[in-house]
Design a protein around this motif. Structure first.
Motif, short mmCIF file in Angstrom:
data_model
loop_
_atom_site.label_atom_id
_atom_site.label_comp_id
_atom_site.label_asym_id
_atom_site.label_seq_id
_atom_site.Cartn_x
_atom_site.Cartn_y
_atom_site.Cartn_z
N LYS A 19 22.03 18.92 27.98
CA LYS A 19 22.03 20.38 27.85
C LYS A 19 22.93 20.83 26.70
CE LYS A 19 21.13 21.23 32.77
NZ LYS A 19 21.71 21.75 34.04
N ALA A 20 24.10 20.19 26.58
CA ALA A 20 25.03 20.55 25.51
C ALA A 20 24.48 20.18 24.14
CB ALA A 20 26.38 19.87 25.74
N LEU A 21 23.86 19.02 24.04
CA LEU A 21 23.26 18.62 22.77
C LEU A 21 22.18 19.60 22.34
CD1 LEU A 21 22.99 14.76 23.37
CD2 LEU A 21 24.33 15.84 21.55
N SER A 22 21.32 19.97 23.29
CA SER A 22 20.26 20.93 22.99
C SER A 22 20.84 22.26 22.54
CB SER A 22 19.36 21.13 24.21
OG SER A 22 18.69 19.95 24.56
N SER A 23 21.91 22.71 23.20
CA SER A 23 22.54 23.98 22.85
C SER A 23 23.16 23.93 21.46
CB SER A 23 23.62 24.34 23.87
OG SER A 23 23.05 24.57 25.14
N CYS A 24 23.57 22.72 21.04
CA CYS A 24 24.19 22.56 19.72
C CYS A 24 23.17 22.30 18.62
CB CYS A 24 25.21 21.43 19.76
SG CYS A 24 26.68 21.78 20.75
N GLY A 25 21.89 22.35 18.96
CA GLY A 25 20.87 22.23 17.93
C GLY A 25 20.31 20.85 17.71
N TRP A 26 20.65 19.88 18.59
CA TRP A 26 20.10 18.54 18.46
C TRP A 26 18.67 18.52 19.01
CZ3 TRP A 26 22.91 13.69 17.50
CH2 TRP A 26 24.24 13.88 17.12
N ASP A 27 17.85 17.65 18.45
CA ASP A 27 16.55 17.31 19.03
C ASP A 27 16.81 16.17 20.00
OD1 ASP A 27 13.88 16.83 19.60
OD2 ASP A 27 13.53 15.68 17.76
N VAL A 28 16.69 16.43 21.30
CA VAL A 28 17.17 15.49 22.31
C VAL A 28 16.01 14.76 22.99
CG1 VAL A 28 18.63 15.19 24.35
CG2 VAL A 28 19.13 17.03 22.72
N HIS A 29 16.12 13.45 23.03
CA HIS A 29 15.18 12.58 23.74
C HIS A 29 15.96 11.78 24.77
CE1 HIS A 29 11.79 12.96 20.75
NE2 HIS A 29 12.82 13.48 20.07
N ALA A 30 15.29 11.34 25.81
CA ALA A 30 15.97 10.59 26.87
C ALA A 30 15.07 9.48 27.38
CB ALA A 30 16.34 11.53 28.03
#
Length: 288
Positions: A19-30
């Motif tokens: 959630k924090a990565l997404s909020s900071c503008g990262w394109d997040v995969h898991a």
């Protein structure tokens, strides 16, 4: 926009991190193993090297955040293989897939239980030993394949919506329902870090890897507030204005109980500091 791949994204810390990565503008995969995908682009694992190779080749992350693990405070003989598979084999497969896909930046998650109070490597349990075993493999990938790594050593963590039955949650529940707890004598020291500060450390480590033009080989502790278990019981009771009924000495210490955790000393990541207070955080957690 930098791209992140997170393992362990469905766990308590991993869920907050994505959630924090997404909020900071990262394109997040898991990467995921079960049917509970996080709120990011999910890639299902099947346990094979080929599967990880395909995932890394597809995502090509700028930074991999490795949080997936199997934690067991103590183990049975039939749990040796699962521990090794989760904490040694899987991360080995992960870094192999990373270098094959020309991805070279890794934030690894370790534990303070890998060390004794003086800072010497002395794993407390087999879980910590498997964490240490994987880290012993990383120098090969750094030297031979140019892997850049930051390992964050965590102590105890806490925060709202934590599903784990850890000490803070047990004390909060006891205060709420008036339960009497049988506990150890309570002289052991615990080091507690709020989830917001833990996530901040992971974000800082990821940015540190992105900003570096040279491969990194760094290890940092993520340390919060320290007090004895006895003092913690008082702090929780006072913060909630609900005294907790505890029988200290009603249970023995665990085998190989950590009485004094390793001191972080100067091994704290530059630019990171604890910001969340336990006393401030507790009232918001009591009804969660």
């Amino acid at each position: 926009m930098p791209t992140a791949l997170v393992t362990g994204a469905t766990g308590f810390i991993g869920g907050h991190l994505v959630k924090a990565l997404s909020s900071c503008g990262w394109d997040v995969h898991a990467t995921i193993r079960d049917n509970t995908p996080p709120a990011v682009t999910a890639h299902r694992l099947d346990g094979t090297q080929a599967c990880l190779n395909d995932i890394l080749a597809t995502v090509r992350p700028d930074v991999v955040f490795h949080l997936a693990s199997l934690f067991l405070a103590d183990h049975r003989a039939d749990q040796v293989e699962p521990l090794a598979a989760a904490n040694i084999v899987f991360p080995m497969q992960l870094v192999e897939a990373m270098v094959q896909a020309d991805c070279h930046k890794l934030v690894n998650t370790g534990t303070a239980w890998q060390f004794d109070s003086q800072g010497a490597v002395a794993p407390v349990n087999l879980y910590a030993a498997t964490k240490q075993a994987f880290e012993a493999i990383l120098p090969y990938y750094r030297d031979a394949r140019g892997l850049s790594t930051i390992s964050l050593r965590l102590f105890d963590t806490y925060g709202p919506s934590d599903p784990r039955r850890k000490l803070i949650r047990i004390l909060l529940d006891a205060a709420t329902i008036g339960e009497r707890l049988d506990m150890s004598p309570g002289e052991q020291i615990v080091d507690l870090t709020h989830i917001d500060d833990v996530v901040s450390a992971f974000l800082g480590a990821g940015q540190r890897l992105l900003d570096s033009n040279e491969p990194l080989d760094e290890e940092f502790f993520v340390s919060g507030e320290r007090q004895s278990v006895k003092a913690l019981v008082e702090i929780v009771g006072e913060a909630l204005r609900k005294p907790i009924s505890v029988h200290f000495g009603g249970r023995p210490y665990r085998p190989r109980e950590v009485m004094l955790p390793v001191e972080p000393g100067q091994r704290i990541m530059p630019g990171w500091q604890r910001r969340r207070s336990l006393v401030e955080a507790l009232p918001a957690m009591v009804s969660l």
